[in-house]
Design an enzyme around this catalytic site. Structure first.
Site, PDB file in Angstrom:
ATOM      1  N   ARG A  73       0.850  -1.189   0.000  1.00 23.98           N
ATOM      2  CA  ARG A  73       0.000   0.000   0.000  1.00 23.98           C
ATOM      3  C   ARG A  73       0.888   1.242   0.000  1.00 23.98           C
ATOM      4  NH1 ARG A  73      -2.835  -0.584   4.836  1.00 23.98           N
ATOM      5  NH2 ARG A  73      -4.169  -2.083   3.754  1.00 23.98           N
ATOM      6  N   ARG A 142      -0.551   6.486   9.333  1.00 25.99           N
ATOM      7  CA  ARG A 142      -0.715   5.980   7.971  1.00 25.99           C
ATOM      8  C   ARG A 142      -1.151   7.095   7.023  1.00 25.99           C
ATOM      9  NH1 ARG A 142      -2.933  -0.239   8.627  1.00 25.99           N
ATOM     10  NH2 ARG A 142      -1.334  -0.904  10.114  1.00 25.99           N
ATOM     11  N   LYS A 204      -1.612   0.740  14.891  1.00 27.92           N
ATOM     12  CA  LYS A 204      -1.746   1.659  13.765  1.00 27.92           C
ATOM     13  C   LYS A 204      -2.428   2.954  14.201  1.00 27.92           C
ATOM     14  CE  LYS A 204      -5.934  -0.777  12.272  1.00 27.92           C
ATOM     15  NZ  LYS A 204      -6.530  -1.605  11.201  1.00 27.92           N
ATOM     16  N   LYS A 206      -4.444   6.471  12.463  1.00 22.14           N
ATOM     17  CA  LYS A 206      -5.041   7.014  11.250  1.00 22.14           C
ATOM     18  C   LYS A 206      -5.463   8.461  11.461  1.00 22.14           C
ATOM     19  CE  LYS A 206      -6.671   2.480   9.699  1.00 22.14           C
ATOM     20  NZ  LYS A 206      -7.838   1.670   9.264  1.00 22.14           N
ATOM     21  N   CYS A 424     -14.530  -4.301   1.506  1.00 24.01           N
ATOM     22  CA  CYS A 424     -13.099  -4.547   1.634  1.00 24.01           C
ATOM     23  C   CYS A 424     -12.677  -5.688   0.700  1.00 24.01           C
ATOM     24  CB  CYS A 424     -12.745  -4.883   3.077  1.00 24.01           C
ATOM     25  SG  CYS A 424     -13.286  -6.540   3.583  1.00 24.01           S
ATOM     26  N   CYS A 430      -6.721 -11.693   2.066  1.00 24.54           N
ATOM     27  CA  CYS A 430      -6.595 -11.110   3.401  1.00 24.54           C
ATOM     28  C   CYS A 430      -6.580 -12.206   4.465  1.00 24.54           C
ATOM     29  CB  CYS A 430      -7.742 -10.136   3.678  1.00 24.54           C
ATOM     30  SG  CYS A 430      -7.662  -9.423   5.348  1.00 24.54           S
ATOM     31  N   CYS A 469     -14.323  -9.292   7.852  1.00 22.79           N
ATOM     32  CA  CYS A 469     -13.977  -9.544   9.252  1.00 22.79           C
ATOM     33  C   CYS A 469     -14.365  -8.316  10.058  1.00 22.79           C
ATOM     34  CB  CYS A 469     -12.485  -9.861   9.382  1.00 22.79           C
ATOM     35  SG  CYS A 469     -11.421  -8.389   9.414  1.00 22.79           S
ATOM     36  N   CYS A 473     -12.280  -2.307   7.878  1.00 27.01           N
ATOM     37  CA  CYS A 473     -11.556  -1.507   6.889  1.00 27.01           C
ATOM     38  C   CYS A 473     -12.491  -0.697   5.980  1.00 27.01           C
ATOM     39  CB  CYS A 473     -10.661  -2.409   6.044  1.00 27.01           C
ATOM     40  SG  CYS A 473      -9.285  -3.125   6.977  1.00 27.01           S
TER      41      CYS A 473
END
Length: 562
Positions: A73, A142, A204, A206, A424, A430, A469, A473
């Site tokens: 990405r 990110r 992470k 964002k 997603c 994934c 899941c 996302c």
């Protein structure tokens, strides 16, 4: 006594500034995978190790290792790239990936199906086009989201500039990326990771920058958000929000989706100091034992908002002022042609689930390549996985429209609901996916469109989002209808988002198969058609009619069906 930490913390501490043994792993021709610790460190360089789950069992029977490949990405603040950069992105995807480009909800692009031997050539090639993948993934800030069309007004251009500054400021300072992938000079001395330290963030992080009245970045779902406050076209400051996050774990009440809290208003010149202070507060107070509880939303809930704000003010030297009033009216994209403030034009194209590929029905990849070959402006990726052709001269509109229609990029077919909806990637690549996402979603929307037509509500857009899941996302927890994968062919159904990204959807039914999903949604559509008012959104109707109650505190009761 040793302090308990998550094993990932040990990996980061011993990584020598995110170098690990990546060079050795890349040189190992015996396996298509990386060493386990390097697979964790590689995320900071922008890529994930994956395998094709469609053939996993078959390969096990043959005593073969999984069919490993990688997803990379890029970092592309605000989703903006030139037409020339798009041509490079396209070429690399065809030659070193799986022949497609995936536009993401983080407003950038990613490649799938990259073989280990192609990782370094691929990263070198995108860097030659002045694009990198630093911070595409990993426990750092990110890709920074921003309104995808900075030429829409002078205000949008200014705000986009701040999004780029935030992105650059919050990059890690290690030279590992340049050494490993770009053959840069090896760093002999220490590196100043003053923002992240040698263990980086617990999880992470964002960031998004929004320009009201369009919440196209879903700003409240991010760890950190800046909402532009303007007087006319002049930016006077930002409302700062923090603590949003979508990921949960099924049936674990200690996890929940959360919208960001308001911290207050700051002047533009304070943005960088505040952004750094929020990040370092999370660095020092975030949970480093349980990654499941390591996002900023849990840090704020554990500390309390007042103490969190006090930390940010102390570290930044900035005193928050009361937040200014803002109004959001939409969270999706506006399609077709529109004029920019500078007199040029832009065309917003619907790219279903963000997948740019040549298929039998449409030649999306070829079409965009031909547009880029004649276009002198920019390409802009949106947080809803769509694409804007921006900076088009009036004289070039017909030619670009013709190319778009010839290649299936511009059609009259998509329903209002399809245009509002995203999914997603999920299976087969994934590793987190429990159910299908992108591959199944178009057929599911076909069924929804037909049902809406039969009920007479086909002209009403409904935000529907699907993930394979519970990590969220595609941001299903702020959709009017959210579908979250629970197992093969089964999903949890959430309803009640407000269509502008400011209300968490409620869990309505658990673990439904396709027939149960469609029957349940059909019953809801029946009521909406009979009892809803003409201007009322579906999500608002489900709340007004008492089908679900607003979830004021997601930490209490999110996992129990309404």
């Amino acid at each position: 006594m040793d302090i308990e930490v998550n094993p990932n913390e040990i990996i980061k501490t011993n990584s020598r500034g995110l170098r690990g043994t990546l060079k050795e792993s890349l040189a190992d021709e015996v396996s298509g995978a990386l060493a386990p610790a390097d697979a964790q460190i590689s995320k900071f360089h922008g890529f994930y190790e994956q395998d094709d789950r469609d053939v996993r069992r078959e390969r096990q029977v043959q005593f073969l290792e999984p069919y490993y490949s990688f997803m990379l990405r890029a970092r592309l603040p605000g989703g903006v790239c030139s037409a020339q950069q798009w041509l490079a992105i396209d070429e690399v995807g065809r030659e070193l990936g799986n022949g497609s480009i995936r536009l993401t909800t983080r407003q950038t692009f990613q490649y799938h199906g990259i073989l280990k031997k192609n990782l370094k050539p691929l990263i070198k090639r995108i860097n030659q086009a002045m694009i990198d993948s630093i911070g595409g993934c990993g426990d750092i800030n990110r890709n920074v989201l921003c309104n995808p069309n900075p030429e829409q007004s002078a205000l949008h251009q200014t705000v986009y500039g701040w999004a780029r500054r935030i992105s650059e400021h919050l990059l890690p300072r290690t030279r590992a990326y340049h050494e490993i992938w770009l053959d840069g000079e090896i760093q002999s001395g220490g590196e100043d990771e003053s923002i992240y330290g040698n263990t980086y963030l617990p999880r992470k992080f964002k960031t998004a920058v929004a320009v009201p009245p369009h919440n196209d970045v879903d700003v409240y779902t991010n760890d950190l958000g800046f909402i532009a406050i303007a007087e006319g076209d002049e930016l006077v400051g930002f409302n700062v929000v923090a603590g949003g996050g979508m990921g949960v774990t099924h049936d674990d009440p200690s996890t929940y989706p959360r919208l960001a809290d308001e911290l207050g208003f700051v002047s533009p010149e304070d943005v960088i100091a505040v952004a750094e202070a929020v990040v370092t507060t999370q660095r020092d107070f975030g949970n480093r034992v349980s990654r499941r509880h390591a996002r900023l939303k849990y840090t704020i809930d554990r500390m309390g908002l007042d103490d969190f704000v006090a930390q940010v003010e102390m570290r930044s030297g900035v005193r928050f002022r009361p937040s200014r009033p803002v109004t959001f009216t939409s969270q999706g994209d506006r399609f077709g042609w529109a004029a920019d403030a500078d007199g040029s034009w832009y065309l917003t194209l619907f790219i279903e689930n963000g997948r740019v590929v040549d298929a039998e029905q449409s030649q999306l990849m070829s079409g965009l390549r031909k547009i880029a070959q004649v276009h002198t402006g920019e390409f802009r990726i949106t947080p809803s996985q769509n694409l804007i052709i921006a900076g088009v001269d009036a004289a070039d509109k017909v030619a670009i429209s013709t190319l778009a229609r010839e290649h299936g990029l511009l059609t009259d077919g998509p329903s209002p609901t399809r245009l509002e909806s995203i999914a997603c990637v999920a299976l087969p690549t994934c590793p987190q996916a429990m159910a299908e996402g992108e591959r199944y979603f178009p057929a599911f929307i076909d069924a929804i469109d037909e049902m809406a037509r039969r009920k007479g509500i086909e002209r009403q857009p409904i935000v529907i989002r699907m993930t394979g899941c519970p990590n969220g996302c595609a941001r299903p927890y702020v959709a009017e209808i959210g579908l979250v994968g629970k197992g093969p062919g089964r999903y949890n159904l959430l309803i009640g988002g407000d269509g502008v990204g400011m209300r968490i959807a409620r869990l309505y039914r658990k673990n439904l198969n396709e027939a149960e999903l469609l029957n349940t949604i059909g019953e809801l559509f029946e009521r909406y058609a009979a009892e809803g008012s003409p201007e009322e959104r579906f999500g608002d109707f489900t709340v007004r009619a008492g089908i679900v109650q607003p979830l004021h505190n997601p930490a209490e009761g999110f996992h129990e069906p309404a």
